[in-house]
Design an enzyme around this catalytic site. Structure first.
Site, mmCIF file in Angstrom:
data_model
loop_
_atom_site.group_PDB
_atom_site.id
_atom_site.type_symbol
_atom_site.label_atom_id
_atom_site.label_comp_id
_atom_site.label_asym_id
_atom_site.label_seq_id
_atom_site.Cartn_x
_atom_site.Cartn_y
_atom_site.Cartn_z
ATOM 1 N N SER B 218 0.837 -1.214 0.000
ATOM 2 C CA SER B 218 0.000 0.000 0.000
ATOM 3 C C SER B 218 0.862 1.250 0.000
ATOM 4 C CB SER B 218 -0.929 -0.009 1.212
ATOM 5 O OG SER B 218 -0.179 0.102 2.390
ATOM 6 N N ARG B 222 0.313 3.578 -3.210
ATOM 7 C CA ARG B 222 -0.331 4.869 -2.970
ATOM 8 C C ARG B 222 0.475 5.989 -3.616
ATOM 9 N NH1 ARG B 222 -0.042 4.844 2.003
ATOM 10 N NH2 ARG B 222 -2.043 3.870 2.432
ATOM 11 N N ASN B 226 -0.736 7.928 -7.110
ATOM 12 C CA ASN B 226 -0.975 9.373 -7.099
ATOM 13 C C ASN B 226 -0.098 10.096 -8.101
ATOM 14 O OD1 ASN B 226 -2.856 10.682 -5.002
ATOM 15 N ND2 ASN B 226 -2.018 8.904 -3.961
#
Lengths: 156, 289
Positions: B218, B222, B226
């Site tokens: 994660s 992440r 992004n």
């Protein structure tokens, strides 16, 4: 977007950077910050202490001033008392002296008067004797009539 | 500024391909000329642009900060020292807030993560064509390569290799401190004995294992997601520049607006990566019973 050796290269680079940061970057900065924090704390404490000491000094100064004023007032009152005392004493002395002088003068006057009276009495006695002698036409024997003369004299 | 000979799709693909160095099918070593060739190189290839930018940016950060650290005094701080101290205090308070143990590694680790990722993300604000065009010119002029086959990706955090490289490094630290602080038995016990007690061991291991593996995945995805999405939007906006005057002006406004918004995202993502790293390490230091 293929997974390749870059993955491991990036991990190694990451560890090297973290090691460098931990060794050469972080400690000096944090130490400087801590040192400054301590300096500021010390400075504030010193300022506090200074203010406290100033307060104490001011209090002591007012106390000293108060004491000095009190002492000065005491001294002045004592001096006034003493001056009054001195004046009284001088007055008393002067009075005494005056009375003494008056007494002495009176005594002298008395004495003078007494002496003058004695002198007069002697002279009057001599005059009386001379007068009596003239009246009697003869000499009065001073020896024979000593008693008489003395009684006349004391009557005068 | 899409090259006239490229279609929009080619332009996007071109922007999403790393400059990869590895062994070609014919046995020689060199830069991949096409995305397919880069794929064929397999694991034993390296993304030159990702490594290059990440190392240069990391060195920039370390250079500036070590300069400030060398001159750091307890007296009146200068401009650079002030700036550095501001960041250091920010990181320090973050670490104090989230990390309850005692470990001299965590704060410098957090500082490195935050600034390194921030700088890598910051490359996203450089207009998307500038550096790739420059790389094309250098590639064609200096190395005699076909300019359309010089790939160049400026933002290292849009390369999953970079984000996974960092998250795996963090994961290794988490494993190391878990074993060190809890002991082998303690850590394995934590993985197998909760939440259902010793009779639910397989279920426990499955749940806790997923929980453990999810951390680095994660963390990496992440950041990658992004930045990749942000980069993609910049590329799509850049395509508008070749669509006539009206679209070009609109594109310029959009690029500016997205860049302003992106300033928030790049900072936020760097901060999230840092904070989660601190939290994971804090969990590794805590003993559960």
């Amino acid at each position: 977007m293929n997974i390749n050796l870059t993955l491991i290269g990036q991990s190694i680079t990451f560890f090297v950077f973290v090691w460098f940061c931990m060794r050469f970057v972080w400690p000096p900065i944090v130490n400087a910050l801590d040192a400054r924090r301590k300096q500021i704390a010390d400075g504030l404490a010193a300022a506090d202490r200074g203010r406290h000491e100033l307060e104490i000094a001011a209090k002591r100064a007012t106390e000293t001033l108060h004491d000095a004023k009190q002492k000065a007032a005491e001294i002045i009152s004592q001096a006034e008392k003493r001056a009054a005392q001195l004046v009284d004493e001088a007055k008393a002395d002067a009075k005494g002296e005056g009375e003494r002088m008056i007494l002495a003068a009176k005594a002298e006057i008395e004495q003078e008067a007494h002496r003058a009276r004695e002198l007069l009495r002697g002279e009057v006695a001599a005059l009386v004797v001379a007068g009596a002698g003239k009246i009697l036409r003869r000499e009065v024997d001073a020896k024979a009539h000593a008693d008489l003369l003395e009684s006349i004299e004391s009557e005068l | 500024m899409a090259a006239e000979t490229l279609s929009s799709s080619d332009y996007i693909k071109h922007h999403l391909q790393n400059l990869t160095y590895g062994q070609k099918p014919d046995g020689t070593w060199g830069l991949a000329q096409t995305p397919a060739e880069a794929k064929e190189m397999g694991f034993w290839a390296i993304n030159v642009d990702t490594m290059g930018f990440s190392i240069v940016l990391g060195l920039l950060f370390l250079f500036v900060f070590s300069r400030a650290a060398k001159r750091a005094t307890a007296g009146e701080p200068g401009g650079l020292q002030n700036f550095v101290e501001w960041i250091v205090e920010f990181i320090d308070s973050s670490v104090r807030g989230s990390f309850s143990g005692r470990n001299a590694l965590v704060a410098p680790l957090a500082l490195t993560i935050f600034l390194w990722i921030f700088l890598m993300n910051l490359m996203d604000l450089v207009p998307v064509d500038w550096l790739p065009q420059l790389a094309m010119m250098i590639g064609a002029g200096v190395f005699g390569l076909d300019p359309h086959h010089v790939y160049f990706k400026v933002v290292p955090t849009t390369d999953p290799n970079a984000t996974f490289g960092m998250s795996i490094a963090v994961f290794l630290l988490v494993l190391y401190y878990s074993f060190k602080m809890k002991g082998v038995g303690g850590f394995l016990g934590e993985l197998t004995l909760q939440p259902f007690g010793k009779w639910g061991m397989p279920a426990n291991l499955l749940l806790e294992g997923v929980n453990l593996i999810a951390k680095p995945v994660s963390l990496a995805l992440r950041l990658f997601g992004n930045m990749y999405a942000g980069e993609m939007i910049f590329i799509l906006i850049a395509i508008m520049f070749s669509g006539g005057a009206v679209l070009a002006v609109t594109g310029g406004v959009l690029q500016w607006a997205w860049a302003v918004f992106h300033i928030l995202i790049i900072t936020l993502q760097a901060f999230i990566f840092m904070t989660l790293t601190i939290v994971y390490l804090d969990m590794a230091h805590q003993e559960h019973h």
